[in-house]
Scaffold this motif. Structure first.
Motif, PDB file in Angstrom:
ATOM      1  N   ARG A 115      15.477  12.203   1.381  1.00 44.75           N
ATOM      2  CA  ARG A 115      16.005  11.203   0.452  1.00 44.75           C
ATOM      3  C   ARG A 115      17.117  10.368   1.095  1.00 44.75           C
ATOM      4  NH1 ARG A 115      19.403   9.996  -3.781  1.00 44.75           N
ATOM      5  NH2 ARG A 115      18.321   8.915  -5.469  1.00 44.75           N
ATOM      6  N   SER A 116      18.031  11.020   1.808  1.00 38.98           N
ATOM      7  CA  SER A 116      19.096  10.274   2.483  1.00 38.98           C
ATOM      8  C   SER A 116      18.518   9.358   3.555  1.00 38.98           C
ATOM      9  CB  SER A 116      20.096  11.245   3.111  1.00 38.98           C
ATOM     10  OG  SER A 116      20.717  12.032   2.118  1.00 38.98           O
ATOM     11  N   TYR A 117      17.474   9.822   4.212  1.00 35.63           N
ATOM     12  CA  TYR A 117      16.813   9.020   5.244  1.00 35.63           C
ATOM     13  C   TYR A 117      16.231   7.741   4.633  1.00 35.63           C
ATOM     14  CZ  TYR A 117      13.496   7.939   9.035  1.00 35.63           C
ATOM     15  OH  TYR A 117      12.776   7.318  10.024  1.00 35.63           O
ATOM     16  N   ILE A 118      15.538   7.872   3.512  1.00 35.01           N
ATOM     17  CA  ILE A 118      14.919   6.717   2.843  1.00 35.01           C
ATOM     18  C   ILE A 118      15.998   5.758   2.335  1.00 35.01           C
ATOM     19  CG2 ILE A 118      13.570   6.020   0.839  1.00 35.01           C
ATOM     20  CD1 ILE A 118      11.869   7.120   3.074  1.00 35.01           C
ATOM     21  N   LEU A 119      17.054   6.284   1.733  1.00 35.31           N
ATOM     22  CA  LEU A 119      18.115   5.421   1.212  1.00 35.31           C
ATOM     23  C   LEU A 119      18.812   4.653   2.330  1.00 35.31           C
ATOM     24  CD1 LEU A 119      19.711   7.769  -1.480  1.00 35.31           C
ATOM     25  CD2 LEU A 119      18.331   5.724  -1.885  1.00 35.31           C
ATOM     26  N   TYR A 120      18.979   5.297   3.477  1.00 38.27           N
ATOM     27  CA  TYR A 120      19.611   4.609   4.611  1.00 38.27           C
ATOM     28  C   TYR A 120      18.776   3.413   5.056  1.00 38.27           C
ATOM     29  CZ  TYR A 120      21.410   3.775   9.322  1.00 38.27           C
ATOM     30  OH  TYR A 120      21.923   3.189  10.450  1.00 38.27           O
ATOM     31  N   TRP A 121      17.474   3.622   5.234  1.00 39.95           N
ATOM     32  CA  TRP A 121      16.637   2.524   5.707  1.00 39.95           C
ATOM     33  C   TRP A 121      16.394   1.481   4.615  1.00 39.95           C
ATOM     34  CZ3 TRP A 121      16.656   1.400  10.391  1.00 39.95           C
ATOM     35  CH2 TRP A 121      16.686   2.373  11.384  1.00 39.95           C
ATOM     36  N   LYS A 122      16.482   1.872   3.381  1.00 40.69           N
ATOM     37  CA  LYS A 122      16.384   0.878   2.297  1.00 40.69           C
ATOM     38  C   LYS A 122      17.549  -0.100   2.396  1.00 40.69           C
ATOM     39  CE  LYS A 122      15.929   0.537  -2.737  1.00 40.69           C
ATOM     40  NZ  LYS A 122      14.564   0.001  -2.771  1.00 40.69           N
ATOM     41  N   ARG A 123      18.742   0.425   2.694  1.00 42.29           N
ATOM     42  CA  ARG A 123      19.915  -0.447   2.845  1.00 42.29           C
ATOM     43  C   ARG A 123      19.802  -1.305   4.102  1.00 42.29           C
ATOM     44  NH1 ARG A 123      24.379   0.232   5.782  1.00 42.29           N
ATOM     45  NH2 ARG A 123      23.880   2.414   6.220  1.00 42.29           N
ATOM     46  N   ARG A 124      19.351  -0.709   5.206  1.00 44.62           N
ATOM     47  CA  ARG A 124      19.267  -1.455   6.460  1.00 44.62           C
ATOM     48  C   ARG A 124      18.215  -2.554   6.401  1.00 44.62           C
ATOM     49  NH1 ARG A 124      21.894  -2.688   9.600  1.00 44.62           N
ATOM     50  NH2 ARG A 124      21.191  -2.024  11.656  1.00 44.62           N
ATOM     51  N   PHE A 125      17.073  -2.269   5.766  1.00 47.57           N
ATOM     52  CA  PHE A 125      16.030  -3.285   5.654  1.00 47.57           C
ATOM     53  C   PHE A 125      16.459  -4.426   4.743  1.00 47.57           C
ATOM     54  CE2 PHE A 125      12.249  -0.301   6.764  1.00 47.57           C
ATOM     55  CZ  PHE A 125      12.706  -0.260   8.071  1.00 47.57           C
ATOM     56  N   TYR A 158      14.888  11.890  -7.679  1.00 47.81           N
ATOM     57  CA  TYR A 158      13.912  10.854  -7.356  1.00 47.81           C
ATOM     58  C   TYR A 158      14.240  10.182  -6.027  1.00 47.81           C
ATOM     59  CZ  TYR A 158      12.355  11.379 -12.169  1.00 47.81           C
ATOM     60  OH  TYR A 158      11.873  11.886 -13.338  1.00 47.81           O
ATOM     61  N   VAL A 159      13.186   9.727  -5.371  1.00 51.27           N
ATOM     62  CA  VAL A 159      13.328   8.998  -4.110  1.00 51.27           C
ATOM     63  C   VAL A 159      12.737   7.606  -4.313  1.00 51.27           C
ATOM     64  CG1 VAL A 159      12.853   8.992  -1.642  1.00 51.27           C
ATOM     65  CG2 VAL A 159      13.033  11.152  -2.870  1.00 51.27           C
ATOM     66  N   PRO A 160      13.507   6.550  -4.053  1.00 51.83           N
ATOM     67  CA  PRO A 160      12.972   5.196  -4.262  1.00 51.83           C
ATOM     68  C   PRO A 160      12.173   4.727  -3.056  1.00 51.83           C
ATOM     69  CG  PRO A 160      15.248   5.054  -3.569  1.00 51.83           C
ATOM     70  CD  PRO A 160      14.926   6.521  -3.653  1.00 51.83           C
ATOM     71  N   CYS A 161      11.295   3.778  -3.308  1.00 47.81           N
ATOM     72  CA  CYS A 161      10.586   3.111  -2.215  1.00 47.81           C
ATOM     73  C   CYS A 161      11.584   2.247  -1.442  1.00 47.81           C
ATOM     74  CB  CYS A 161       9.451   2.250  -2.766  1.00 47.81           C
ATOM     75  SG  CYS A 161       8.643   1.204  -1.523  1.00 47.81           S
ATOM     76  N   ILE A 162      11.371   2.124  -0.147  1.00 47.67           N
ATOM     77  CA  ILE A 162      12.283   1.340   0.690  1.00 47.67           C
ATOM     78  C   ILE A 162      12.236  -0.138   0.321  1.00 47.67           C
ATOM     79  CG2 ILE A 162      12.682   0.551   3.071  1.00 47.67           C
ATOM     80  CD1 ILE A 162      11.929   3.267   4.052  1.00 47.67           C
ATOM     81  N   PHE A 163      11.086  -0.611  -0.188  1.00 47.34           N
ATOM     82  CA  PHE A 163      10.886  -2.049  -0.369  1.00 47.34           C
ATOM     83  C   PHE A 163      10.888  -2.500  -1.831  1.00 47.34           C
ATOM     84  CE2 PHE A 163       8.757  -0.658   3.491  1.00 47.34           C
ATOM     85  CZ  PHE A 163       9.307  -1.505   4.435  1.00 47.34           C
ATOM     86  N   CYS A 164      10.498  -1.626  -2.754  1.00 48.71           N
ATOM     87  CA  CYS A 164      10.367  -2.056  -4.151  1.00 48.71           C
ATOM     88  C   CYS A 164      11.065  -1.061  -5.075  1.00 48.71           C
ATOM     89  CB  CYS A 164       8.892  -2.216  -4.527  1.00 48.71           C
ATOM     90  SG  CYS A 164       7.948  -0.665  -4.477  1.00 48.71           S
ATOM     91  N   LYS A 165      10.847  -1.196  -6.378  1.00 51.53           N
ATOM     92  CA  LYS A 165      11.548  -0.388  -7.365  1.00 51.53           C
ATOM     93  C   LYS A 165      10.806   0.895  -7.727  1.00 51.53           C
ATOM     94  CE  LYS A 165      13.856  -4.381  -9.469  1.00 51.53           C
ATOM     95  NZ  LYS A 165      14.089  -5.153 -10.711  1.00 51.53           N
ATOM     96  N   GLU A 166       9.679   1.164  -7.091  1.00 52.77           N
ATOM     97  CA  GLU A 166       8.932   2.394  -7.361  1.00 52.77           C
ATOM     98  C   GLU A 166       9.761   3.610  -6.960  1.00 52.77           C
ATOM     99  OE1 GLU A 166       5.908   3.065  -8.691  1.00 52.77           O
ATOM    100  OE2 GLU A 166       5.678   0.973  -9.282  1.00 52.77           O
TER     101      GLU A 166
END
Length: 497
Positions: free
Chosen positions: A136-146, A96-104
């Motif tokens: 997926r790694s790209y999304i997780l990285y920006w989720k942490r940075r945001f 699964y890939v999470p949304c950068i901003f929410c829990k979706e």
């Protein structure tokens, strides 16, 4: 029950060097206890009570243990380690890939749904997603940075409906490799994927446990993969490339075999009624080869992983250009590829913009050069107008009266009959920043637009009249000059100081 208790005691005696731990009685994270451990727990409790012991849950505080006469303890519930969302194993194995901003969360294979969600719900647009090696790694990285810094520190802000009231305006955020941090991340993910692919390819090159069957003669091959690939190229004229250029060979052969099992030609990808018809077709049409334009096969060739953001066609064309640079420049056999731009209102194509404009004028009553001239549209305004019209036609909506239709055909009939096709709506409707983005990714018409103001300047540069100043009364000209006012102000400033 006695046997079970003996097994538990035997497991406890294996490790007596460390301290005795007291395990919390409540399940981890409040989850209900599993039914599988209840019979064992009851057995331990009953045997411990029968042996003269007491249940630790009733005598020694919040520990869920059973004590016998030797002060040994048995665990009466399953244990769980604390869950860590940022753990390495969890990151690598989760589908699964999470949304950068929410829990979706979305399945990795449905990344387009996640991108759509982030655009609609969070106004975030990620540019050139196809160039991201590990989504997926790209999304997780920006989720942490945001989570660490505001989004405006990283993204360009695009305001839509800028002339509308403040409550009707929207801010969209563009995340792209113009940001150095984003480009560095994309390059690192690309390098990581390249290392993994090269390791996989090296392993396959020297693997001697390969075992597979020929897709055409059912002959069995063992040893190295090159034996099978060379056999198909030599005996069946089926060449998918040099073995050293291929990676994930097992998966590649399985994909090809699946197409043949579904009676599908590997080159033209047509489906036939039986196996014999398929074989005759591939033999007579010389279709015993794969379709090089099918992007499904790109992941099986090393060349597609070598350079960031480049496919095998681009890499190969660069190599060809280097070879041609060493030869004499001979342009005698050079032919220009046609433009093939598509009409704004139908599927008609033309190899020149003049033909396309003529078609739109005669068939639909839309005179693009005239509209461009009357409204004085520069290049960027033409781009926004084309994208606006494309979008409205795609939604089957008249761009003048905003009436919607069930089909594109009904819309065009309405616009031609009411002459709505020949006139533009108010400039505020289409001259918006959101229409800088193409409605269709491969819209060739956008590449053929020209800035009418630049063309007019170039054509009429020699015809512009130059009017000289009247110097008959030079004294009066000096007194009325704006330079006198500037000098007067400057003198006043000097006097103040």
């Amino acid at each position: 029950m006695i046997t079970l208790n003996k097994k538990v005691a035997k497991l406890q005696r294996k490790d007596v060097s460390g301290p005795v731990l007291s395990i919390p009685c409540s399940p981890v994270h409040g989850a209900p206890p599993s039914a599988g451990w209840l019979p064992a727990a009851r057995a331990c409790l009953s045997l411990s009570s029968g042996a003269g012991g007491t249940a630790a849950g009733h005598t020694s505080g919040p520990s869920c243990v059973s004590a016998d006469s030797n002060n040994t303890e048995c665990i009466l519930e399953p244990l769980s380690l604390p869950e860590s969302p940022g753990g390495v194993d969890a990151v690598e194995s989760s589908p699964y890939v999470p949304c950068i901003f929410c829990k979706e969360c979305y399945v990795l294979a449905e990344q387009n749904q996640l991108l759509k969600h982030m655009i609609i719900e969070h106004k975030l647009v990620i540019a050139d997603v196809k160039l991201v090696a590990d989504f997926r790694s790209y999304i997780l990285y920006w989720k942490r940075r945001f989570a660490e810094q505001p989004i405006t520190d990283f993204c360009s802000v695009i305001r839509t409906n800028s002339k509308a009231p403040l409550e009707e305006q929207d801010n969209y955020f563009l995340l792209c490799d113009v940001l150095p941090e984003d480009r560095l991340l994309r390059e690192q993910l690309q390098q990581k994927r390249l290392r993994e692919i090269l390791e996989q390819q090296q392993q396959e090159r020297y693997d001697t446990s390969f075992h597979s069957m020929c897709m055409f003669c059912d002959q069995e091959f063992t040893g190295n993969r090159s034996v099978l690939l060379n056999h198909m190229a030599r005996e069946h004229a089926f060449n998918i490339g040099l073995p050293d250029n291929i990676v994930n060979c097992y998966e590649f052969l399985a994909v090809l075999q699946g197409k043949l099992d579904n009676l599908q030609c590997l080159y033209c990808e047509k489906v036939f009624r039986d196996k014999n018809t398929l074989k005759d077709h591939m033999r007579k049409k010389q279709h015993r080869r794969i379709n090089a334009k099918n992007k499904e096969y790109d992941k099986f060739y090393i060349i597609n992983y070598l350079e960031f953001g480049k496919s095998w066609e681009e890499v190969q064309s660069e190599d060809d250009r280097e070879l041609l640079d060493n030869l004499e420049e001979d342009w005698s056999d050079w032919e220009e590829h046609p433009v093939c731009a598509v009409c704004l209102f139908c599927e008609q194509q033309a190899d020149t913009t003049e033909k396309l404009y003529l078609h739109m004028q005669k068939s639909h009553g839309f005179h693009f050069p005239k509209i461009k001239s009357e409204h004085g549209l520069n290049f960027y305004q033409q781009v926004k107008l084309v994208n606006f019209i494309r979008r409205e036609i795609h939604h089957c909506r008249c761009y003048n009266c905003q009436e919607k239709f069930e089909s594109k055909g009904g819309l065009i009939i309405h616009m031609e009959e009411t002459k709505h096709i020949a006139f533009l709506p108010a400039r505020s409707a289409w001259d918006q920043p959101q229409y800088y983005f193409p409605t269709y990714e491969n819209d060739t018409l956008l590449c053929t637009l020209s800035d009418s103001e630049d063309a007019k300047t170039e054509d009429q540069s020699e015809e512009v009249p130059v009017v000289s100043e009247d110097i008959s009364s030079l004294k009066a000209l000096k007194q009325s000059s704006v330079l006198n006012q500037l000098l007067w102000k400057e003198n006043k400033n000097h006097e103040k100081f």
